[in-house]
Design a protein around this motif. Structure first.
Motif, mmCIF file in Angstrom:
data_model
loop_
_atom_site.group_PDB
_atom_site.id
_atom_site.type_symbol
_atom_site.label_atom_id
_atom_site.label_comp_id
_atom_site.label_asym_id
_atom_site.label_seq_id
_atom_site.Cartn_x
_atom_site.Cartn_y
_atom_site.Cartn_z
ATOM 1 N N LEU A 41 0.424 -1.286 0.451
ATOM 2 C CA LEU A 41 0.063 -0.022 0.206
ATOM 3 C C LEU A 41 1.295 1.286 0.103
ATOM 4 C CD1 LEU A 41 -3.087 0.708 0.453
ATOM 5 C CD2 LEU A 41 -2.614 0.843 2.931
ATOM 6 N N PHE A 42 1.780 0.900 0.732
ATOM 7 C CA PHE A 42 3.027 2.560 1.117
ATOM 8 C C PHE A 42 3.233 2.822 0.047
ATOM 9 C CE2 PHE A 42 2.888 2.645 5.806
ATOM 10 C CZ PHE A 42 1.569 3.009 5.869
ATOM 11 N N ILE A 43 4.208 1.420 -0.897
ATOM 12 C CA ILE A 43 5.134 1.643 -1.865
ATOM 13 C C ILE A 43 3.819 2.345 -2.832
ATOM 14 C CG2 ILE A 43 6.183 0.137 -4.388
ATOM 15 C CD1 ILE A 43 7.044 -1.744 -1.786
ATOM 16 N N PHE A 44 2.327 1.849 -3.099
ATOM 17 C CA PHE A 44 1.871 2.378 -4.229
ATOM 18 C C PHE A 44 1.626 3.720 -4.140
ATOM 19 C CE2 PHE A 44 0.702 -1.594 -5.998
ATOM 20 C CZ PHE A 44 1.289 -1.575 -6.975
ATOM 21 N N GLN A 45 1.289 4.617 -3.050
ATOM 22 C CA GLN A 45 1.095 5.866 -2.452
ATOM 23 C C GLN A 45 2.314 6.449 -3.038
ATOM 24 O OE1 GLN A 45 -0.163 6.153 1.679
ATOM 25 N NE2 GLN A 45 -1.132 8.657 0.604
ATOM 26 N N ASP A 46 3.595 5.983 -2.508
ATOM 27 C CA ASP A 46 4.983 6.961 -2.758
ATOM 28 C C ASP A 46 4.272 6.706 -4.233
ATOM 29 O OD1 ASP A 46 5.003 7.453 0.381
ATOM 30 O OD2 ASP A 46 6.239 5.406 -0.144
ATOM 31 N N LEU A 47 4.264 5.939 -4.972
ATOM 32 C CA LEU A 47 4.496 5.930 -6.275
ATOM 33 C C LEU A 47 3.291 6.923 -6.987
ATOM 34 C CD1 LEU A 47 5.635 5.002 -9.228
ATOM 35 C CD2 LEU A 47 3.254 3.087 -9.395
ATOM 36 N N LEU A 49 2.441 9.488 -5.417
ATOM 37 C CA LEU A 49 3.143 10.594 -5.186
ATOM 38 C C LEU A 49 4.856 11.410 -6.353
ATOM 39 C CD1 LEU A 49 2.849 11.423 -1.183
ATOM 40 C CD2 LEU A 49 1.851 12.308 -2.738
ATOM 41 N N ILE A 50 4.132 10.348 -6.759
ATOM 42 C CA ILE A 50 5.635 10.510 -7.387
ATOM 43 C C ILE A 50 5.411 10.740 -8.979
ATOM 44 C CG2 ILE A 50 8.019 9.842 -8.090
ATOM 45 C CD1 ILE A 50 8.427 8.236 -5.964
ATOM 46 N N LEU A 51 4.082 9.735 -9.002
ATOM 47 C CA LEU A 51 4.208 10.582 -10.293
ATOM 48 C C LEU A 51 2.866 11.806 -10.929
ATOM 49 C CD1 LEU A 51 2.954 6.903 -11.362
ATOM 50 C CD2 LEU A 51 4.203 7.976 -12.106
ATOM 51 N N SER A 52 2.251 12.036 -9.675
ATOM 52 C CA SER A 52 1.698 13.244 -9.976
ATOM 53 C C SER A 52 2.418 14.376 -9.845
ATOM 54 C CB SER A 52 0.704 13.492 -8.483
ATOM 55 O OG SER A 52 1.642 13.800 -7.069
ATOM 56 N N VAL A 53 3.682 14.483 -8.574
ATOM 57 C CA VAL A 53 4.746 15.461 -8.941
ATOM 58 C C VAL A 53 5.466 15.357 -10.402
ATOM 59 C CG1 VAL A 53 7.279 16.808 -7.942
ATOM 60 C CG2 VAL A 53 5.039 15.054 -6.383
ATOM 61 N N THR A 54 5.527 14.318 -10.540
ATOM 62 C CA THR A 54 6.163 14.100 -12.220
ATOM 63 C C THR A 54 5.088 14.867 -13.468
ATOM 64 O OG1 THR A 54 7.660 12.553 -11.925
ATOM 65 C CG2 THR A 54 7.309 12.657 -13.983
ATOM 66 N N THR A 55 4.431 14.472 -12.958
ATOM 67 C CA THR A 55 3.130 14.557 -13.883
ATOM 68 C C THR A 55 2.797 16.138 -13.985
ATOM 69 O OG1 THR A 55 2.091 13.120 -14.032
ATOM 70 C CG2 THR A 55 0.524 14.937 -14.996
ATOM 71 N N MET A 56 3.212 17.214 -13.020
ATOM 72 C CA MET A 56 2.984 19.020 -12.655
ATOM 73 C C MET A 56 3.700 19.060 -12.555
ATOM 74 S SD MET A 56 0.804 21.523 -12.103
ATOM 75 C CE MET A 56 -0.221 20.760 -10.749
ATOM 76 N N LEU A 57 5.426 18.385 -12.460
ATOM 77 C CA LEU A 57 6.042 19.227 -13.655
ATOM 78 C C LEU A 57 6.559 19.627 -15.090
ATOM 79 C CD1 LEU A 57 9.353 18.054 -11.286
ATOM 80 C CD2 LEU A 57 8.104 20.466 -10.927
ATOM 81 N N MET A 58 5.889 18.148 -15.421
ATOM 82 C CA MET A 58 5.691 18.551 -16.922
ATOM 83 C C MET A 58 4.825 19.401 -17.645
ATOM 84 S SD MET A 58 5.460 14.218 -18.112
ATOM 85 C CE MET A 58 4.581 14.531 -18.696
ATOM 86 N N THR A 59 4.192 19.812 -16.674
ATOM 87 C CA THR A 59 3.618 20.792 -17.300
ATOM 88 C C THR A 59 3.525 22.453 -17.085
ATOM 89 O OG1 THR A 59 1.705 20.940 -14.916
ATOM 90 C CG2 THR A 59 0.960 19.581 -16.918
ATOM 91 N N PHE A 60 4.364 22.397 -16.202
ATOM 92 C CA PHE A 60 5.063 23.726 -15.728
ATOM 93 C C PHE A 60 6.497 23.831 -17.512
ATOM 94 C CE2 PHE A 60 4.457 23.402 -10.893
ATOM 95 C CZ PHE A 60 3.909 23.962 -11.036
ATOM 96 N N PHE A 61 6.763 22.278 -17.265
ATOM 97 C CA PHE A 61 8.289 22.390 -18.709
ATOM 98 C C PHE A 61 7.919 22.827 -19.815
ATOM 99 C CE2 PHE A 61 10.457 18.993 -15.526
ATOM 100 C CZ PHE A 61 11.112 20.596 -15.037
ATOM 101 N N SER A 62 6.464 22.511 -20.258
ATOM 102 C CA SER A 62 5.191 22.688 -21.260
ATOM 103 C C SER A 62 5.511 24.437 -20.957
ATOM 104 C CB SER A 62 4.404 22.290 -21.450
ATOM 105 O OG SER A 62 3.385 21.957 -20.912
ATOM 106 N N THR A 63 5.260 25.188 -20.539
ATOM 107 C CA THR A 63 5.211 26.590 -20.270
ATOM 108 C C THR A 63 5.793 27.750 -21.332
ATOM 109 O OG1 THR A 63 6.008 27.042 -18.306
ATOM 110 C CG2 THR A 63 3.665 26.504 -18.033
ATOM 111 N N TYR A 64 5.665 28.701 -21.222
ATOM 112 C CA TYR A 64 6.715 29.353 -22.682
ATOM 113 C C TYR A 64 7.124 30.164 -21.492
ATOM 114 C CZ TYR A 64 8.081 33.837 -25.056
ATOM 115 O OH TYR A 64 9.042 34.980 -25.128
#
Length: 159
Positions: A41-47, A49-64
């Motif tokens: 359960l904790f492994i999946f929750q942490d995974l 969390l990492i995916l959510s942060v990565t997705t948010m960073l990808m959207t930031f990186f795509s901004t002008y």
């Protein structure tokens, strides 16, 4: 590179899914059946969390703004979301590590004061994390972040 509507929709749906999974894992962790189940359960929750942060960073990186090197504007606009996200991820990982270390030694042990403090901190941060992360995901869709217009100059002159 402009963030296209289908791509943004996919990112937003992914982000909301990751938040819902985190909420579900927080609820399920209250009723651990076994040490192994808690570990998974904790492994999946942490995974997630990492995916959510990565997705948010990808959207930031795509901004002008990011591509033009105006990272300070993004940081200023999303400082609260970034700070709370970092604190929540840290609190979650510390809680999971401490909880597993305690349960691995003695699965019937009563929770220590450290576990109770970390649990309380993580649970108090979670509503702020959900709110600010969702708000940041919606705010980053603003077309002004993807165009070179006067708004960017106004943001730079504001500070």
């Amino acid at each position: 590179m402009k963030l296209s509507m289908p791509r943004y929709t996919f990112c937003l749906i992914s982000q909301i899914t990751f938040l819902l999974c985190d909420l579900l894992f927080n609820c399920l962790s209250l009723f651990p059946r076994s040490r192994d189940g808690l570990l998974v359960l904790f492994i999946f929750q942490d995974l997630f969390l990492i995916l959510s942060v990565t997705t948010m960073l990808m959207t930031f990186f795509s901004t002008y703004l990011f591509q033009a090197g105006l990272v300070e504007v993004l940081i200023r606009k999303f400082r609260a979301a970034g700070s709370v996200t970092a604190a929540y991820v840290l609190a979650s990982v510390l809680l999971h590590a401490a909880w597993l270390l305690e349960k691995w030694g003695d699965s019937e042990a009563v929770s220590s004061p450290l576990i109770i403090v970390l649990f309380t901190l993580q649970r108090c941060l979670s509503p702020w994390y959900y709110f600010l992360y969702k708000r940041a995901a919606l705010r980053v869709s603003d077309p002004r972040f993807y165009e070179d217009i006067d708004w960017i100059n106004q943001q730079l002159q504001a500070h």
